[in-house]
Design an enzyme around this catalytic site. Structure first.
Site, mmCIF file in Angstrom:
data_model
loop_
_atom_site.group_PDB
_atom_site.id
_atom_site.type_symbol
_atom_site.label_atom_id
_atom_site.label_comp_id
_atom_site.label_asym_id
_atom_site.label_seq_id
_atom_site.Cartn_x
_atom_site.Cartn_y
_atom_site.Cartn_z
ATOM 1 N N ARG A 1 0.834 -1.213 0.000
ATOM 2 C CA ARG A 1 0.000 0.000 0.000
ATOM 3 C C ARG A 1 0.869 1.266 0.000
ATOM 4 N NH1 ARG A 1 -0.432 4.671 2.674
ATOM 5 N NH2 ARG A 1 -0.023 3.573 4.639
ATOM 6 N N ASP A 2 1.583 1.535 1.085
ATOM 7 C CA ASP A 2 2.347 2.790 1.195
ATOM 8 C C ASP A 2 3.436 2.818 0.128
ATOM 9 O OD1 ASP A 2 3.161 5.229 2.197
ATOM 10 O OD2 ASP A 2 3.455 4.547 4.238
ATOM 11 N N HIS B 1 5.409 4.628 12.763
ATOM 12 C CA HIS B 1 5.424 4.553 11.288
ATOM 13 C C HIS B 1 6.464 5.560 10.790
ATOM 14 C CE1 HIS B 1 3.092 4.141 7.355
ATOM 15 N NE2 HIS B 1 3.694 5.303 7.141
ATOM 16 N N HIS C 1 9.236 6.999 8.055
ATOM 17 C CA HIS C 1 9.795 7.066 6.704
ATOM 18 C C HIS C 1 11.278 7.424 6.859
ATOM 19 C CE1 HIS C 1 6.189 6.710 4.069
ATOM 20 N NE2 HIS C 1 5.587 6.919 5.223
ATOM 21 N N CYS D 1 4.584 9.480 0.297
ATOM 22 C CA CYS D 1 3.192 9.933 0.283
ATOM 23 C C CYS D 1 3.074 10.913 -0.871
ATOM 24 C CB CYS D 1 2.809 10.613 1.592
ATOM 25 S SG CYS D 1 1.154 11.320 1.550
ATOM 26 N N ASN E 1 9.223 4.104 3.389
ATOM 27 C CA ASN E 1 9.182 3.685 4.785
ATOM 28 C C ASN E 1 10.520 3.033 5.119
ATOM 29 O OD1 ASN E 1 6.351 3.144 3.445
ATOM 30 N ND2 ASN E 1 5.973 3.582 5.592
HETATM 31 P P1 HMG Z 1 -12.621 13.533 -2.953
HETATM 32 O O1 HMG Z 1 -12.228 13.224 -4.351
HETATM 33 O O2 HMG Z 1 -12.192 14.771 -2.313
HETATM 34 O O3 HMG Z 1 -14.085 13.467 -2.847
HETATM 35 O O4 HMG Z 1 -12.302 12.271 -2.051
HETATM 36 P P2 HMG Z 1 -15.471 13.672 -2.877
HETATM 37 O O5 HMG Z 1 -15.936 13.032 -1.615
HETATM 38 O O6 HMG Z 1 -15.797 15.103 -3.146
HETATM 39 O O7 HMG Z 1 -15.915 12.791 -4.171
HETATM 40 C C1 HMG Z 1 -15.534 13.108 -5.512
HETATM 41 C C2 HMG Z 1 -15.696 11.882 -6.394
HETATM 42 O O8 HMG Z 1 -14.824 10.870 -5.945
HETATM 43 C C3 HMG Z 1 -17.087 11.291 -6.361
HETATM 44 O O9 HMG Z 1 -17.336 10.724 -7.678
HETATM 45 C C4 HMG Z 1 -16.959 10.172 -5.379
HETATM 46 O O10 HMG Z 1 -17.917 9.159 -5.574
HETATM 47 C C5 HMG Z 1 -15.552 9.662 -5.687
HETATM 48 P P3 HMG Z 1 -18.148 11.514 -8.809
HETATM 49 O O11 HMG Z 1 -19.475 11.793 -8.179
HETATM 50 O O12 HMG Z 1 -17.341 12.775 -9.075
HETATM 51 O O13 HMG Z 1 -18.154 10.540 -9.952
HETATM 52 N N1 HMG Z 1 -14.984 9.000 -4.529
HETATM 53 C C6 HMG Z 1 -14.525 7.745 -4.528
HETATM 54 N N2 HMG Z 1 -14.429 6.792 -5.478
HETATM 55 C C7 HMG Z 1 -13.918 5.589 -5.123
HETATM 56 N N3 HMG Z 1 -13.502 5.297 -3.866
HETATM 57 C C8 HMG Z 1 -13.570 6.233 -2.905
HETATM 58 C C9 HMG Z 1 -14.093 7.504 -3.219
HETATM 59 N N4 HMG Z 1 -14.282 8.610 -2.491
HETATM 60 C C10 HMG Z 1 -14.830 9.519 -3.303
HETATM 61 N N5 HMG Z 1 -13.146 5.940 -1.660
HETATM 62 C C11 HMG Z 1 -10.821 11.188 -0.636
HETATM 63 C C12 HMG Z 1 -11.893 12.261 -0.701
HETATM 64 C C13 HMG Z 1 -10.250 11.117 0.755
HETATM 65 C C14 HMG Z 1 -11.463 9.871 -0.986
HETATM 66 C C15 HMG Z 1 -9.735 11.596 -1.651
HETATM 67 O O14 HMG Z 1 -9.222 12.822 -1.232
HETATM 68 C C16 HMG Z 1 -8.636 10.599 -1.780
HETATM 69 O O15 HMG Z 1 -8.836 9.497 -2.257
HETATM 70 N N6 HMG Z 1 -7.393 10.979 -1.381
HETATM 71 C C17 HMG Z 1 -6.240 10.114 -1.501
HETATM 72 C C18 HMG Z 1 -5.483 10.164 -0.229
HETATM 73 C C19 HMG Z 1 -4.414 9.098 -0.186
HETATM 74 O O16 HMG Z 1 -4.631 7.966 -0.562
HETATM 75 N N7 HMG Z 1 -3.218 9.480 0.327
HETATM 76 C C20 HMG Z 1 -2.168 8.563 0.549
HETATM 77 C C21 HMG Z 1 -2.457 7.661 1.718
HETATM 78 S S1 HMG Z 1 -2.185 8.413 3.317
HETATM 79 C C22 HMG Z 1 -0.477 8.134 3.632
HETATM 80 O O17 HMG Z 1 0.211 7.663 2.774
HETATM 81 C C23 HMG Z 1 0.064 8.397 5.013
HETATM 82 C C24 HMG Z 1 0.258 7.130 5.845
HETATM 83 O O18 HMG Z 1 1.135 6.228 5.195
HETATM 84 C C25 HMG Z 1 0.823 7.478 7.217
HETATM 85 C C26 HMG Z 1 2.045 8.404 7.183
HETATM 86 O O19 HMG Z 1 3.018 8.128 6.478
HETATM 87 O O20 HMG Z 1 1.968 9.409 7.902
HETATM 88 C C27 HMG Z 1 -1.072 6.405 6.063
HETATM 89 MG MG MG Z 2 3.341 6.419 5.235
#
Ligand code: HMG
Ligand code: MG
Length: 300
Positions: free
Chosen positions: A11-12, A203, A205, A236, A245
């Protein structure tokens, strides 16, 4: 002493690759990781595929792997839309995520911190109704790419709110890899005092090479759950410059050498690392993996 390792590479790691890895290669990677003795694998993410196309095949991956009964497979779920897709699969756990800093939360999930809580609470309620435990991530605890230093009060507040939702374990993230052992002691001692070490994971990096030193500091604070990624893959997409990581191979080597039991077979783990390195066609950051490949006369 024993620790729990949460493998987040599929995933990450893969969310940050420029090339989208074929679904079959992701499945093969997870199967090899499962065979190494790892007990917790974050296999994919049910975020919006428009934002993270690298993991758009989460349903196919989860339904394609050989699920071993001793392994807990998990995935990120940002909202109920993501939860609907989870229901097409079989998962033993899910994970929600948010940031301790306002600007990273906004860039990463398109919402303010205040607006994120009710969205995550809905997901936690739905998962708990299905008997699925939830892990929580708090990002940018050690620094934010947009705001710099993040006061510990922010992380304490967000962690408390997530635990109050019924989340079982909170992973404390150094999203951009700026932490040093001194800071790890300071932040984790405050968190442990408030919430107890059993409910917290670290966690890290490894952007600035302090990842494993930070693990030792967190161990000294009583932390026994560590997230890491095969080969040191990761980053990220909403944290510019963030590197991978800490590598699972390096982590297992160091901990076992310190007499800390991980339950992981290093040879099998290295086999998974060599596999993903060959699939991606570039040298991965894991030092242990590079030493292993050099000893066997292999390169990528
Ligand atoms: P958004 O796009 O802001 O959303 O999603 P929305 O709620 O306004 O929806 C817009 C459209 O997206 C809609 O479709 C929704 O149905 C669709 P439309 O009506 O335009 O056709 N939609 C989705 N489709 C499929 N699956 C879904 C979904 N949600 C909405 N789940 C959201 C908000 C949070 C979902 C968006 O901003 C997003 O996906 N962001 C990605 C964030 C991400 O993955 N970041 C990386 C992971 S976090 C990380 O890496 C840190 C970590 O490792 C810890 C660390 O290191 O600190 C965990
Ligand atoms: Mg991370």
């Amino acid at each position: 002493m024993e620790v729990k390792i949460v493998e987040v590479g599929p995933r990450d790691g893969l969310q940050n690759e420029k090339e989208i890895l074929p679904t079959a290669a992701k499945i093969e990677l997870i199967n090899r990781l499962s065979a190494s003795g790892l007990r917790y694998i974050e296999a994919s993410s049910f975020v919006n595929p428009k934002w993270i196309p690298q993991l758009a095949d989460a349903v196919e991956v989860l339904n394609g792997i050989e699920q071993r009964p001793e392994v807990c497979y998990s995935a990120l779920v940002p909202n109920l839309r993501g939860w609907d897709r989870v229901k097409e699969t079989r998962l033993q756990q899910i994970a929600v995520f948010m940031s301790a800093s306002e600007s990273h939360n906004q860039k990463n999930i398109n919402k303010s911190i205040a607006d994120t809580y009710p969205v995550l609470a809905e997901v936690v309620t739905a998962a708990r109704e299905h008997g699925i435990p939830v892990r929580g991530y708090v990002s940018t605890v050690f620094g934010c790419p947009y705001e710099g230093d993040v006061p510990i009060a922010n992380s304490l507040r967000v962690t408390e709110a997530l635990l109050a939702m019924g989340i079982q374990e909170i992973s404390i993230g150094d999203t951009i890899g700026v932490a040093t052992p001194k800071q790890v002691h300071e932040k984790f001692s405050a968190l442990v005092q408030e919430f107890s070490a059993e409910r917290l994971a670290a966690h890290f990096h490894d952007t600035r090479g302090t990842g494993l030193a930070n693990v030792v500091a967190a161990l000294e604070e009583g932390i026994r759950i560590f997230d890491s990624s095969i080969g040191g893959l990761g980053g990220c997409p909403y944290a510019p410059g963030a590197a991978g990581n800490i590598s699972t191979e390096d982590l297992v080597y160091m901990l076992e050498g310190m007499g800390v039991h991980t339950g992981v077979d290093l040879e099998k783990l290295l086999d998974a690392g060599a596999y993903i390195q060959s699939q991606l066609g570039r040298t991965l950051p894991s030092k242990m993996l590079q030493a292993h490949c050099a000893a066997r006369g292999e390169s990528k």
